[in-house]
Motif scaffolding. Structure first.
Motif, short mmCIF file in Angstrom:
data_model
loop_
_atom_site.label_atom_id
_atom_site.label_comp_id
_atom_site.label_asym_id
_atom_site.label_seq_id
_atom_site.Cartn_x
_atom_site.Cartn_y
_atom_site.Cartn_z
N VAL A 337 -24.92 -12.74 17.29
CA VAL A 337 -24.97 -14.21 17.32
C VAL A 337 -24.94 -14.74 15.88
O VAL A 337 -25.29 -14.02 14.94
N PRO A 338 -24.53 -15.99 15.68
CA PRO A 338 -24.54 -16.57 14.33
C PRO A 338 -25.94 -16.59 13.73
O PRO A 338 -26.94 -16.59 14.47
N LEU A 339 -26.01 -16.63 12.42
CA LEU A 339 -27.31 -16.59 11.75
C LEU A 339 -28.21 -17.75 12.17
O LEU A 339 -29.42 -17.58 12.32
N ARG A 340 -27.63 -18.93 12.40
CA ARG A 340 -28.46 -20.07 12.82
C ARG A 340 -29.17 -19.76 14.14
O ARG A 340 -30.28 -20.23 14.38
N CYS A 341 -28.51 -18.99 15.01
CA CYS A 341 -29.11 -18.61 16.28
C CYS A 341 -30.18 -17.55 16.09
O CYS A 341 -31.22 -17.57 16.78
N THR A 342 -29.95 -16.62 15.17
CA THR A 342 -30.98 -15.63 14.85
C THR A 342 -32.25 -16.30 14.36
O THR A 342 -33.37 -15.97 14.78
N ILE A 343 -32.09 -17.28 13.47
CA ILE A 343 -33.24 -17.99 12.94
C ILE A 343 -34.00 -18.70 14.05
O ILE A 343 -35.24 -18.66 14.11
N ARG A 344 -33.27 -19.32 14.96
CA ARG A 344 -33.91 -19.98 16.10
C ARG A 344 -34.61 -18.96 17.00
O ARG A 344 -35.74 -19.20 17.48
N LEU A 345 -33.99 -17.81 17.25
CA LEU A 345 -34.61 -16.75 18.03
C LEU A 345 -35.92 -16.30 17.39
O LEU A 345 -36.93 -16.09 18.07
N TRP A 346 -35.91 -16.18 16.07
CA TRP A 346 -37.09 -15.67 15.37
C TRP A 346 -38.24 -16.67 15.38
O TRP A 346 -39.40 -16.28 15.26
N ASP A 347 -37.92 -17.97 15.54
CA ASP A 347 -39.00 -18.94 15.76
C ASP A 347 -39.84 -18.51 16.96
O ASP A 347 -41.07 -18.52 16.93
N THR A 348 -39.14 -18.15 18.03
CA THR A 348 -39.82 -17.75 19.27
C THR A 348 -40.41 -16.35 19.16
O THR A 348 -41.53 -16.11 19.61
N TYR A 349 -39.67 -15.43 18.57
CA TYR A 349 -40.18 -14.05 18.42
C TYR A 349 -41.52 -14.04 17.69
O TYR A 349 -42.43 -13.30 18.04
N GLN A 350 -41.63 -14.89 16.66
CA GLN A 350 -42.88 -14.92 15.90
C GLN A 350 -43.98 -15.69 16.62
O GLN A 350 -45.14 -15.65 16.21
N SER A 351 -43.62 -16.36 17.71
CA SER A 351 -44.60 -17.07 18.51
C SER A 351 -45.07 -16.25 19.71
O SER A 351 -46.04 -16.61 20.37
#
Length: 424
Positions: A337-351
């Protein structure tokens, strides 16, 4: 979790609309929320390989063994204050926020402004995405790098940054020693392969990433450096660099134009946050990568339970999960996935508790089943494998990731107390 449940309630409706959204994606992009575009502080392009990530050989690049100089001659200037972690972001030139986005940003600011941040509340608020302006401080708190107490944060930053550069002083000169040169050489080869490619090809970025990865490898001899770890630096680096710049598109920003002290702060913070992440998934990168092998097997068994038709179709055409899902686990979907999507995914992963390990498994299952129509239409082994290794996500953004996370949460919720779902 309240936020997740609200997303799940809308999940079925969003799935019904998905085909319509794909057909009219370009028109919708013009009216899409500002939060989507503000998250895209990375490369909008994605270069994917159709070869299996775990079988790539470093011998292809044997000639690439140049070393970067450690010291630079940039002017020394004071970095902006980082007590709240929001000073620069609040003055960024960004599009006006919608009423809903402004309200969410205010909630984050209020939560982060107190003398002691309620981390549980921060996790709940962050699950559905973190506004770009407060993402750097939120990630540092969620990763465990910074303490909840505001008064201790600045001293913690100073201590940890000093500690990191003490490691650099102690170990980095040994990178060309006989017992370390293979590690350093592999790192040097892998960095240009990263995404976003424009950013990673900047000499200053290469130098910073080489230091981070080499120091981590030396301090973690049980695994050392393994291909895939290099990708995990990028989201932290991009998020933390956004704390200091106004540009929306980081891949076109000249990193060397930042003051040396700012670059050192970004480098040290990226190292420690990446280390925190890897502490939870280190068995992915030890000898023979047993953690990844186990997770791929768990994914296969999970998919066989949630979508037997897709699982049977892959099996009938002799497509092995390792041939496409190894990279999903090794790179945490960063190549898919694009980097912007990875960053959004990691918001949730870290939550999420064990977000990068346990919850990621459910995200991968939801990600695979998301393409069931296309998978079932393919009747050829080679075409199936090429499709699975080059999924059409280049235009993905917040909405697609929200649907994916909602489905992953539904799967986790359904199977959380039923571990036998892995067993046939």
């Amino acid at each position: 979790m309240e936020t997740a449940h609200r997303v799940i309630e809308n999940h079925s409706k969003l799935q019904e609309q998905h085909k319509f959204q794909e057909e009219h994606l370009q028109e919708e992009k013009q009216v899409e929320s500002v939060e989507l575009t503000s998250i895209a502080c990375g490369d909008n392009r994605l270069v994917k390989s159709i070869s299996e990530g775990h079988t790539s050989s470093s011998s292809d690049n044997a000639s690439e063994n140049t070393s970067m100089q450690r010291s630079q001659s940039l002017p020394q200037t004071s970095a902006p204050p980082l007590v709240s972690g929001m000073a620069d972001c609040n003055t960024s030139v960004t599009p006006a926020l919608t009423e809903r986005e402004a309200s969410r940003l205010d909630k984050f600011k209020l939560l982060l402004a107190g003398p002691n941040t309620d981390l549980e509340e921060l996790r709940k608020l962050s699950w559905s995405g973190i506004p770009k302006r407060v993402r750097p401080i939120a990630w540092k708190l969620l990763s465990g790098y910074l303490p909840a107490n505001v008064d201790r944060r600045e001293s913690t930053l100073q201590r940890k940054r000093k500690e990191y550069f003490a490691f650099v002083e102690q170990y980095y000169d040994s990178r060309n020693d006989e017992n370390h040169q293979d590690t350093y050489r592999q790192i040097h080869i892998d960095i240009p392969r990263m995404s976003p490619e424009v950013l990673s090809l900047q000499p200053k970025v290469t130098e910073i990433f080489e230091r981070i990865l080499f120091i981590w490898a030396i301090r973690h001899p049980a695994s050392g450096y393994v291909q895939g770890i290099n990708d995990l630096v990028t989201p932290f680096f991009v998020v933390f660099i956004c704390e200091y710049i106004e540009e929306e598109e980081v891949e076109n920003f000249d990193v060397s134009s930042l003051p040396e002290e700012v670059l050192q702060n970004i480098e040290a913070d990226s190292y420690w946050c990446m280390s925190k992440l890897l502490d939870g998934i280190q068995d992915n990168y030890t000898f023979a990568q047993p953690g990844i092998q186990k997770k791929v097997k768990m994914l296969e068994e999970l998919v066989s339970r949630i979508d037997e038709q897709v699982h049977r179709h892959l099996d009938q055409h002799e497509v092995k999960y390792l041939q496409f899902a190894f990279r999903w686990m090794n790179n945490l979907l960063m190549r898919e996935v694009p980097l912007r999507c990875t960053i959004r995914l990691w918001d949730t992963y870290q939550s999420e508790p064990e977000g990068f390990s346990h919850f990621h498994l459910y995200v991968c299952a939801a990600f695979l089943v998301r393409w069931r129509k296309e998978i079932l239409e393919e009747k050829d082994f080679q075409e199936l494998l090429i499709f699975l290794q080059n999924l059409p996500t280049v235009h993905w953004g917040n909405e697609e990731i929200s649907v994916l996370l909602a489905e992953a949460y539904r799967l986790k919720f359904a199977f959380a107390d039923a571990p036998n779902h892995y067993k046939k």
